[in-house]
Design an enzyme around this catalytic site. Structure first.
Site, PDB file in Angstrom:
ATOM      1  N   LYS A 154       0.840  -1.200   0.000  1.00 47.39           N
ATOM      2  CA  LYS A 154       0.000   0.000   0.000  1.00 47.39           C
ATOM      3  C   LYS A 154       0.872   1.245   0.000  1.00 47.39           C
ATOM      4  O   LYS A 154       1.557   1.536   0.991  1.00 47.39           O
ATOM      5  CB  LYS A 154      -0.904   0.042   1.230  1.00 47.39           C
ATOM      6  CG  LYS A 154      -1.980   1.097   1.077  1.00 47.39           C
ATOM      7  CD  LYS A 154      -2.618   1.501   2.390  1.00 47.39           C
ATOM      8  CE  LYS A 154      -1.917   2.636   3.065  1.00 47.39           C
ATOM      9  NZ  LYS A 154      -1.910   3.904   2.313  1.00 47.39           N
ATOM     10  N   GLY A 207       6.688   4.696   8.546  1.00 44.45           N
ATOM     11  CA  GLY A 207       5.831   5.875   8.695  1.00 44.45           C
ATOM     12  C   GLY A 207       6.043   6.500  10.058  1.00 44.45           C
ATOM     13  O   GLY A 207       7.098   6.338  10.684  1.00 44.45           O
ATOM     14  N   SER A 208       5.025   7.194  10.529  1.00 47.19           N
ATOM     15  CA  SER A 208       5.169   7.946  11.775  1.00 47.19           C
ATOM     16  C   SER A 208       5.139   7.009  12.983  1.00 47.19           C
ATOM     17  O   SER A 208       4.559   5.920  12.932  1.00 47.19           O
ATOM     18  CB  SER A 208       4.032   8.966  11.886  1.00 47.19           C
ATOM     19  OG  SER A 208       2.801   8.285  11.856  1.00 47.19           O
ATOM     20  N   THR A 209       5.740   7.470  14.054  1.00 46.47           N
ATOM     21  CA  THR A 209       5.801   6.647  15.270  1.00 46.47           C
ATOM     22  C   THR A 209       4.385   6.411  15.810  1.00 46.47           C
ATOM     23  O   THR A 209       4.072   5.304  16.270  1.00 46.47           O
ATOM     24  CB  THR A 209       6.730   7.319  16.311  1.00 46.47           C
ATOM     25  OG1 THR A 209       8.048   7.324  15.748  1.00 46.47           O
ATOM     26  CG2 THR A 209       6.756   6.574  17.623  1.00 46.47           C
ATOM     27  N   VAL A 211       1.434   6.144  14.191  1.00 40.81           N
ATOM     28  CA  VAL A 211       0.738   5.085  13.443  1.00 40.81           C
ATOM     29  C   VAL A 211       1.447   3.742  13.684  1.00 40.81           C
ATOM     30  O   VAL A 211       0.796   2.699  13.811  1.00 40.81           O
ATOM     31  CB  VAL A 211       0.641   5.431  11.935  1.00 40.81           C
ATOM     32  CG1 VAL A 211       0.037   4.273  11.154  1.00 40.81           C
ATOM     33  CG2 VAL A 211      -0.193   6.691  11.725  1.00 40.81           C
ATOM     34  N   GLY A 212       2.773   3.783  13.799  1.00 41.08           N
ATOM     35  CA  GLY A 212       3.529   2.548  14.083  1.00 41.08           C
ATOM     36  C   GLY A 212       3.056   1.877  15.364  1.00 41.08           C
ATOM     37  O   GLY A 212       2.935   0.647  15.442  1.00 41.08           O
ATOM     38  N   GLU A 229       9.696   0.910  10.767  1.00 42.41           N
ATOM     39  CA  GLU A 229      10.695   1.962  10.510  1.00 42.41           C
ATOM     40  C   GLU A 229       9.989   3.287  10.731  1.00 42.41           C
ATOM     41  O   GLU A 229       9.131   3.671   9.940  1.00 42.41           O
ATOM     42  CB  GLU A 229      11.207   1.882   9.063  1.00 42.41           C
ATOM     43  CG  GLU A 229      11.939   0.598   8.715  1.00 42.41           C
ATOM     44  CD  GLU A 229      13.309   0.496   9.341  1.00 42.41           C
ATOM     45  OE1 GLU A 229      13.715   1.414  10.077  1.00 42.41           O
ATOM     46  OE2 GLU A 229      13.974  -0.523   9.092  1.00 42.41           O
ATOM     47  N   CYS A 263      13.366  10.619   7.226  1.00 44.66           N
ATOM     48  CA  CYS A 263      13.446  10.110   8.602  1.00 44.66           C
ATOM     49  C   CYS A 263      14.863  10.209   9.141  1.00 44.66           C
ATOM     50  O   CYS A 263      15.062  10.239  10.347  1.00 44.66           O
ATOM     51  CB  CYS A 263      12.964   8.661   8.639  1.00 44.66           C
ATOM     52  SG  CYS A 263      13.772   7.651   7.411  1.00 44.66           S
ATOM     53  N   GLU A 356       9.757  15.640  15.733  1.00 45.20           N
ATOM     54  CA  GLU A 356      10.160  15.486  14.336  1.00 45.20           C
ATOM     55  C   GLU A 356       9.375  16.493  13.500  1.00 45.20           C
ATOM     56  O   GLU A 356       8.161  16.378  13.360  1.00 45.20           O
ATOM     57  CB  GLU A 356       9.867  14.056  13.867  1.00 45.20           C
ATOM     58  CG  GLU A 356      10.368  13.792  12.469  1.00 45.20           C
ATOM     59  CD  GLU A 356      10.026  12.398  11.963  1.00 45.20           C
ATOM     60  OE1 GLU A 356       8.886  11.943  12.160  1.00 45.20           O
ATOM     61  OE2 GLU A 356      10.916  11.767  11.350  1.00 45.20           O
TER      62      GLU A 356
HETATM   63  P1  NAD Z   1       2.053   7.971   8.306  1.00 44.04           P
HETATM   64  O1  NAD Z   1       2.376   7.190   9.518  1.00 44.04           O
HETATM   65  O2  NAD Z   1       0.978   8.977   8.387  1.00 44.04           O
HETATM   66  O3  NAD Z   1       1.635   6.991   7.107  1.00 44.04           O
HETATM   67  C1  NAD Z   1       2.482   5.967   6.652  1.00 44.04           C
HETATM   68  C2  NAD Z   1       1.654   4.935   5.938  1.00 44.04           C
HETATM   69  O4  NAD Z   1       0.789   4.297   6.872  1.00 44.04           O
HETATM   70  C3  NAD Z   1       0.750   5.497   4.838  1.00 44.04           C
HETATM   71  O5  NAD Z   1       0.710   4.583   3.752  1.00 44.04           O
HETATM   72  C4  NAD Z   1      -0.593   5.563   5.540  1.00 44.04           C
HETATM   73  O6  NAD Z   1      -1.673   5.467   4.644  1.00 44.04           O
HETATM   74  C5  NAD Z   1      -0.544   4.320   6.415  1.00 44.04           C
HETATM   75  N1  NAD Z   1      -1.436   4.355   7.578  1.00 44.04           N
HETATM   76  C6  NAD Z   1      -1.917   5.443   8.236  1.00 44.04           C
HETATM   77  N2  NAD Z   1      -2.742   5.057   9.246  1.00 44.04           N
HETATM   78  C7  NAD Z   1      -2.769   3.711   9.222  1.00 44.04           C
HETATM   79  C8  NAD Z   1      -3.427   2.726  10.022  1.00 44.04           C
HETATM   80  N3  NAD Z   1      -4.212   3.057  11.049  1.00 44.04           N
HETATM   81  N4  NAD Z   1      -3.226   1.420   9.738  1.00 44.04           N
HETATM   82  C9  NAD Z   1      -2.413   1.056   8.723  1.00 44.04           C
HETATM   83  N5  NAD Z   1      -1.771   1.938   7.928  1.00 44.04           N
HETATM   84  C10 NAD Z   1      -1.938   3.257   8.177  1.00 44.04           C
HETATM   85  O7  NAD Z   1       3.449   8.588   7.839  1.00 44.04           O
HETATM   86  P2  NAD Z   1       3.738   9.602   6.648  1.00 44.04           P
HETATM   87  O8  NAD Z   1       3.250  10.942   7.074  1.00 44.04           O
HETATM   88  O9  NAD Z   1       3.265   9.020   5.352  1.00 44.04           O
HETATM   89  O10 NAD Z   1       5.337   9.569   6.615  1.00 44.04           O
HETATM   90  C11 NAD Z   1       6.123  10.368   7.436  1.00 44.04           C
HETATM   91  C12 NAD Z   1       6.674   9.565   8.608  1.00 44.04           C
HETATM   92  O11 NAD Z   1       7.365   8.408   8.147  1.00 44.04           O
HETATM   93  C13 NAD Z   1       7.695  10.333   9.408  1.00 44.04           C
HETATM   94  O12 NAD Z   1       7.449  10.180  10.780  1.00 44.04           O
HETATM   95  C14 NAD Z   1       9.009   9.675   9.039  1.00 44.04           C
HETATM   96  O13 NAD Z   1      10.023   9.818   9.968  1.00 44.04           O
HETATM   97  C15 NAD Z   1       8.603   8.274   8.843  1.00 44.04           C
HETATM   98  N6  NAD Z   1       9.596   7.561   8.014  1.00 44.04           N
HETATM   99  C16 NAD Z   1      10.424   6.623   8.599  1.00 44.04           C
HETATM  100  C17 NAD Z   1      11.390   5.975   7.861  1.00 44.04           C
HETATM  101  C18 NAD Z   1      12.322   4.933   8.466  1.00 44.04           C
HETATM  102  O14 NAD Z   1      12.862   4.147   7.708  1.00 44.04           O
HETATM  103  N7  NAD Z   1      12.507   4.902   9.766  1.00 44.04           N
HETATM  104  C19 NAD Z   1      11.523   6.258   6.516  1.00 44.04           C
HETATM  105  C20 NAD Z   1      10.674   7.205   5.947  1.00 44.04           C
HETATM  106  C21 NAD Z   1       9.706   7.835   6.710  1.00 44.04           C
END
Ligand code: NAD
Length: 454
Positions: A154, A207-209, A211-212, A229, A263, A356
């Site tokens: 996705k 993605g973001s911490t 949502v993680g 990540e 990130c 961040e």
């Molecule tokens: P986000 O967490 O908003 O979204 C990331 C992904 O998760 C998107 O595809 C989103 O649709 C999906 N998502 C959102 N809610 C969800 C849920 N409840 N269940 C399942 N999936 C869901 O992050 P973003 O704004 O797209 O990206 C920015 C963040 O990503 C920053 O915090 C950045 O530091 C982090 N990031 C980390 C790394 C790493 O390798 N550590 C690399 C790149 C980005």
């Protein structure tokens, strides 16, 4: 079918529409991937390797097309976008060597023979953020496919186009239908279904911490495997004995690359007090020379931010109370532009140092000595990346061992090499991607004992 608009960060205008899948559509794709797993896991290692090499070759033929698409959809500079597409090709080539080398062990035991096997998990769900749509997808799907899993991927809502095109190129390369599936849609719908559908056996989430955390607790329900990540707030530590010219001329790229939406961005700049003034003089020159211009130009070093909402979120850190040391330049055209900003926070608890920002904003603080630098660098919930600039190799080794972070560079700001492991300490994540060990994250170890006494 529910269509959503895609807006280009270059001019803020709608340039395409895309399907946003429902939970039912997501289940159908997961079902297809689960069925395809039965055949894909049986493809002989040599044939699976050949298919992945074909996939890499087809990507190679489309680097320019993918790069142009990324500039339009994500606002990345053309130079970065070409590197990102090339990274997908390289990661596929790297893991194409894996199927033929997925070794188990023969372990000495009494009364028999003991063998371990590395077996695929099944369907792997890869959830990608908008900041690096191509590489982050590849770091998940390439090793997953190599280990014999099928994939549902996705992309982020804002940046689905390159992932969708890569899905088409997989089919062109001969990857069987249903093995690598790209499905666009909302995180709360498609991503959440990856987590809750029991046919998905593992989630790779970047993605973001926040949502993680939701994903990790969702996965706990089924003891679903998970790699996370997440965010970062990395330190760029400049010691007085470093090559200050080199450290200063490289510092803008370390945080403003990809408009700071990285990130690994070194968004905390720690400078030893006795060289603060001379460093800042050199740094100011470098920031003002940083080319924030039309990302289609080959010499562009930074484009616009991803969206209007994100731009206003980043601007929220630039209030009347913020002490700004200096600012770079940016076009005043349409699009989501913001010039690089260099801040001097009022205290070590200032939110510009703890949160961040994910934009072209860096906060500069001073430190006294080695111990002080380590203490400030570790004063973060994150631990993803960072740099240490010093000519004293003993000190560089001590400091890199002391910093709680997964990816450090000495006299360099580069974090990612596909040959080496990548991932975070603390709230920056769990698990490692890339490098030789990533396959462990996409396999189960099965142990079989053969009794030779009967
Ligand atoms: P986000 O967490 O908003 O979204 C990331 C992904 O998760 C998107 O595809 C989103 O649709 C999906 N998502 C959102 N809610 C969800 C849920 N409840 N269940 C399942 N999936 C869901 O992050 P973003 O704004 O797209 O990206 C920015 C963040 O990503 C920053 O915090 C950045 O530091 C982090 N990031 C980390 C790394 C790493 O390798 N550590 C690399 C790149 C980005």
């Amino acid at each position: 079918m529910s269509l959503v608009d895609l807006i280009s960060p270059l001019d803020g205008k709608v340039f395409s529409q895309i399907n946003s899948a429902s939970a039912a559509e997501t289940d159908l794709v997961i079902e297809k991937a689960a069925k395809s797993f039965e055949n894909w896991k049986k493809v002989s290692p040599g044939d699976r390797a050949k298919l992945l090499r074909n996939f890499a070759s087809v990507i190679d033929l489309h680097i320019e097309e993918l790069a142009q698409l990324e500039v339009k959809n994500s606002g990345h500079t053309i130079g970065n976008a070409r590197w990102e597409a090339g990274n997908v090709r390289d990661v596929l080539n790297y893991y194409s060597a894996a199927p033929e080398r997925l070794f188990g062990k023969q372990i000495p035991v009494p009364n028999g023979i003991d063998i371990t096997f590395k077996e695929p998990l099944g369907v792997v769900g890869v959830i990608v953020p908008w900041n690096f749509p191509m590489p982050i997808a590849g770091w998940g799907f390439a090793p997953a496919l190599a280990a014999g899993n099928t994939v549902v991927l996705k992309p982020a809502e804002l940046t689905p186009l390159t992932a969708i095109r890569i899905g088409e190129l997989a089919l062109e390369a001969g990857i069987p239908e249903g093995v690598f599936n790209v499905i666009s849609g909302k995180g709360s719908v498609v991503g959440a279904r990856f987590v809750s559908n029991p046919k998905v056996r593992k989630i790779v989430f970047t993605g973001s911490t926040d949502v993680g955390k939701t994903i990790m607790s969702g996965c706990a329900e089924q003891i679903k495997r998970v790699t996370l990540e997440l965010g970062g707030k990395s330190a760029n530590i400049i010691f007085a004995d470093s090559d200050l010219d080199l450290a200063a001329s490289n510092a803008p790229g370390a945080v403003f690359d990809n408009a700071g939406q990285d990130c690994c961005a070194r968004s905390r700049l720690l400078v030893q007090r006795n060289v603060f003034d001379s460093f800042m003089e050199k740094f100011e020159v470098a920031v003002k020379e940083f080319q924030v211009i039309d990302p289609y130009q080959d010499n562009s070093q930074m484009g616009p931010l991803i969206s209007k909402n994100h731009l206003s979120r980043v601007k929220g850190y630039l209030t009347d109370q913020t002490q700004i040391a200096f600012v770079g330049s940016a076009p005043s055209d349409e699009g989501f532009w913001l010039a690089p900003h260099v801040l001097i926070p009022n205290s070590l608890d200032d939110k510009s140092l703890t949160e961040e920002i994910f934009g072209p904003v860096v906060s500069v603080v001073t430190f006294e000595d080695e111990a002080d630098a380590i203490k400030i660098a570790n004063n973060s919930n994150f631990g993803l990346s960072g740099s240490i600039w010093s000519r004293d190799i003993g000190k560089a080794i001590r400091v890199s061992r002391a910093i709680e972070s997964g990816n450090l560079s000495v006299n360099s700001n580069s974090s990612v090499r596909y040959w080496t492991p990548f991932g975070g300490y603390k709230q920056s994540g769990i698990g490692r991607e890339l490098g030789p060990d990533a396959l462990d994250a996409f396999t189960e170890t099965k142990n079989v004992f053969f009794d030779t006494t009967r």
